[in-house]
Design an enzyme around this catalytic site. Structure first.
Site, short mmCIF file in Angstrom:
data_model
loop_
_atom_site.label_atom_id
_atom_site.label_comp_id
_atom_site.label_asym_id
_atom_site.label_seq_id
_atom_site.Cartn_x
_atom_site.Cartn_y
_atom_site.Cartn_z
N SER A 27 50.38 -39.05 -11.85
CA SER A 27 49.85 -40.12 -12.69
C SER A 27 48.72 -39.71 -13.62
CB SER A 27 49.39 -41.30 -11.81
OG SER A 27 50.51 -42.01 -11.33
N SER A 54 46.78 -47.44 -11.29
CA SER A 54 47.87 -46.52 -11.60
C SER A 54 49.22 -47.22 -11.59
CB SER A 54 47.87 -45.34 -10.61
OG SER A 54 48.52 -44.22 -11.16
N LYS A 93 49.06 -40.63 -17.18
CA LYS A 93 48.60 -41.91 -17.75
C LYS A 93 47.37 -41.75 -18.64
CE LYS A 93 50.65 -44.80 -14.13
NZ LYS A 93 51.03 -44.08 -12.92
#
Length: 256
Positions: free
Chosen positions: A33, A88, A36
């Site tokens: 993640s 997340s 992101k």
């Protein structure tokens, strides 16, 4: 000194971009993640925080970490970014991608275009959330560069550094997953977590020493919270000049 747990890591001066510490920092890897970070950059470049979208069925059904957005929910880009960076949310990632890019594929094109503009040739995105996918990768160094770019957005600093956020779209607050930020472990300012079985634990933290941002990124680090604090201990910032000064510790390589 405790041995580090990470497989790959970098420490970067958030002002100059100088690499202060590097261990396999330019090797390609699954980054989970931490993807992101680029999702947030592209969203902030192309969207406005008060823009609104309707959550699609596809976004609401994303697997992995989620804030459980319901299809048909009207939500602002601001709220989606908080869901993205604090919790997340993979559902928030796809909602952002569809909002900004018209589709996730269209948004991923923008992510890769931005990576090329920044000269990040050890990065390739296949999605906006970071779940494992063939040929989806980045490096600790590239992620640090992305973070430095993201620090140019006040909204990124505010959102990624918030301990919690209450969206009108849900009935409960979103609490930051990054423990150093959540518990205000000084001198942490903001951060982003990540995990998949393939990538292991991935972590980005921006610390502040004498008003100077220090970016730490680790990949596949089982004890990442301690790693980040110990890596920060390798960096000294002069109170008088606000300049980075060498402070090598046993077993730690400072790259200058």
């Amino acid at each position: 000194m405790r041995a580090f747990s990470f497989e790959k890591a970098v420490v970067v001066d958030g002002v100059t971009g100088e690499v202060l510490y590097d261990h396999l920092g330019r090797e390609r890897a699954n980054v989970a993640s931490l993807t992101k970070i680029m999702t947030a950059i592209v969203a902030l470049e192309y969207g406005q925080l008060d823009d609104e979208t309707i959550v699609s069925e596809r976004a609401s059904k994303m697997e992995g970490s989620s804030v459980y957005l319901k299809p048909g929910t009207r939500i602002s880009l601001r709220d989606l970014l908080y869901a993205l960076m604090l919790r997340s949310g993979n559902d928030a990632s796809v909602a952002i991608a569809e909002m900004i890019g018209g589709s996730e594929a269209g948004f991923v094109f923008l992510m890769n275009e931005k990576a090329r503009m920044l000269g990040l040739y050890d990065t390739c995105f296949k999605n906006a959330h970071g779940l494992d996918s063939d040929n989806h990768y980045s490096s600790a160094y590239d992620l640090a560069v992305m973070t430095q770019v993201a620090l140019g957005f006040n909204a990124f600093i505010d959102i990624s550094g918030a301990r919690a956020y209450q969206s009108q779209a849900v009935d409960y607050p979103w609490i930051h997953k990054h423990k150093l930020v959540k518990y205000h472990v000084a001198p942490s300012v903001l951060g982003k977590t990540g995990y998949t079985k393939s990538a292991g634990r991935t972590l980005m933290t921006v610390f502040e020493k004498n008003q100077r941002p220090i970016i730490v990124v680790t990949l596949n680090a089982p004890n990442d919270w301690l790693d980040h604090q110990q890596l920060l201990a390798t960096v000294n910032v002069s109170k008088e000049t606000n300049e980075i000064v060498p402070h090598p510790l046993l077993g730690v390589r400072i790259c200058r």
